[in-house]
Design an enzyme around this catalytic site. Sequence first.
Site, PDB file in Angstrom:
ATOM      1  NE  ARG A  34      -2.951  -3.851  -9.848  1.00 47.11           N
ATOM      2  CZ  ARG A  34      -4.061  -4.081  -9.136  1.00 47.11           C
ATOM      3  NH1 ARG A  34      -4.165  -5.163  -8.394  1.00 47.11           N
ATOM      4  NH2 ARG A  34      -5.059  -3.218  -9.154  1.00 47.11           N
ATOM      5  CD  GLU A  61     -11.409   7.174  -0.493  1.00 45.39           C
ATOM      6  OE1 GLU A  61     -10.881   6.128  -0.900  1.00 45.39           O
ATOM      7  OE2 GLU A  61     -11.980   7.997  -1.244  1.00 45.39           O
ATOM      8  CD1 TRP A  79     -10.299   3.037   1.127  1.00 43.49           C
ATOM      9  CD2 TRP A  79      -8.465   2.025   0.340  1.00 43.49           C
ATOM     10  NE1 TRP A  79      -9.630   3.945   0.350  1.00 43.49           N
ATOM     11  CE2 TRP A  79      -8.499   3.349  -0.149  1.00 43.49           C
ATOM     12  CE3 TRP A  79      -7.410   1.198  -0.020  1.00 43.49           C
ATOM     13  CZ2 TRP A  79      -7.514   3.861  -0.984  1.00 43.49           C
ATOM     14  CZ3 TRP A  79      -6.419   1.705  -0.854  1.00 43.49           C
ATOM     15  CH2 TRP A  79      -6.479   3.016  -1.326  1.00 43.49           C
ATOM     16  CE1 TYR A 106      -4.116   8.139  -3.757  1.00 45.99           C
ATOM     17  CE2 TYR A 106      -5.096   6.246  -2.642  1.00 45.99           C
ATOM     18  CZ  TYR A 106      -4.708   6.887  -3.816  1.00 45.99           C
ATOM     19  OH  TYR A 106      -4.907   6.283  -5.027  1.00 45.99           O
ATOM     20  NE  ARG A 165       5.208  29.867 -12.410  1.00 46.66           N
ATOM     21  CZ  ARG A 165       5.661  31.119 -12.523  1.00 46.66           C
ATOM     22  NH1 ARG A 165       4.798  32.122 -12.655  1.00 46.66           N
ATOM     23  NH2 ARG A 165       6.955  31.384 -12.504  1.00 46.66           N
ATOM     24  NE  ARG A 166       8.942  27.183  -7.012  1.00 43.56           N
ATOM     25  CZ  ARG A 166      10.137  27.659  -6.668  1.00 43.56           C
ATOM     26  NH1 ARG A 166      10.514  27.617  -5.384  1.00 43.56           N
ATOM     27  NH2 ARG A 166      10.942  28.182  -7.570  1.00 43.56           N
ATOM     28  CB  CYS A 177      -5.427   5.286  -8.714  1.00 44.50           C
ATOM     29  SG  CYS A 177      -5.363   3.489  -8.631  1.00 44.50           S
ATOM     30  NE  ARG A 179      -0.862   4.435 -10.030  1.00 43.55           N
ATOM     31  CZ  ARG A 179      -1.376   3.211 -10.227  1.00 43.55           C
ATOM     32  NH1 ARG A 179      -1.495   2.720 -11.447  1.00 43.55           N
ATOM     33  NH2 ARG A 179      -1.757   2.479  -9.198  1.00 43.55           N
ATOM     34  CB  SER A 180      -4.548   3.847 -12.935  1.00 41.45           C
ATOM     35  OG  SER A 180      -5.408   2.743 -13.136  1.00 41.45           O
ATOM     36  CG  ASP A 223     -12.797   1.009 -11.827  1.00 37.69           C
ATOM     37  OD1 ASP A 223     -13.671   1.104 -12.714  1.00 37.69           O
ATOM     38  OD2 ASP A 223     -12.871   0.182 -10.892  1.00 37.69           O
TER      39      ASP A 223
END
Length: 288
Positions: free
Chosen positions: A21, A58, A80, A123, A150-151, A170, A190-191, A193
Amino acid sequence: MKQYLDLIKTVLEKGSTKSDRTGTGTISYFGYQMRFDLSDGFPLVTTKKVFLKGIIHELLWFIKGDTNIKYLVDNGVKIWNEWPYKTYSESSEFKGETLDEFVEKIKNDDEFAKKWGNLGPVYGKQWRNFNGVDQLGNIIEEIKKNPDSRRLIVSSWNPVDIPSMALPPCHSLYQFYVNDGKLSLQLYQRSGDIFLGVPFNIASYSLLLMIVADVCGLKPGTFVHTIGDAHIYSNHIDQVKLQLSREPYPLPQMIIKNHHDNIEDYVYEDFELVNYQCHPRIKGEVAV
């Protein structure tokens, strides 16, 4: 920290070149998992100096449900700043301010900060008010009452709110697990760096695990870090190779000096890192 260095090696050796991106370009590897037993020490990367102050502030910012950078700016945390500055610089009110000038206005002008410092429902908003649900607060109570559940899941990925976020999450979902008096946590990211973000994420969620364990009267167990798209930006290749050339130091210890029953009552001064040895800082540009 061997787990982190092994991640770098895997991506360099097995990753694929991909566009992204930001237009920077990456070497990317899909699906990677690391495990950190917190009894071995606090998993803070030692092959470069990591900005622990930023990690702690943070995380406290997330926990309180805040989404405006003013708290971070007031505490000297810059991580940020680029995202709201980009939004402001594309607006009709932009007067050519530099990033530093923008940050000073956030710090000194409450009305400006209220208008331009907000990142949208990122977040903290999702943790504490996901369509009206206080996920983190509810999970803490559930851990106390029903530790075998388990939840025990908190999701930052809210498809309805993503268009309004400065950056979609992310680190998108985490799950707690209780066994033998110990609390563990698995993060799905998910991503990732690898040079700039992942060392922060490892330390942040390990500290979150410690805080929730402290609130719930449990011992910290294992932090499991699962990453979807694990990537090294093309302008960070030299930096990660430098880290691979450095011998890691033993892990430090993180001490929570004060217990609180309410997770929102923890402050920066409640945490003390001891015996942290690290190699010098390595600079790298963030891709926005």
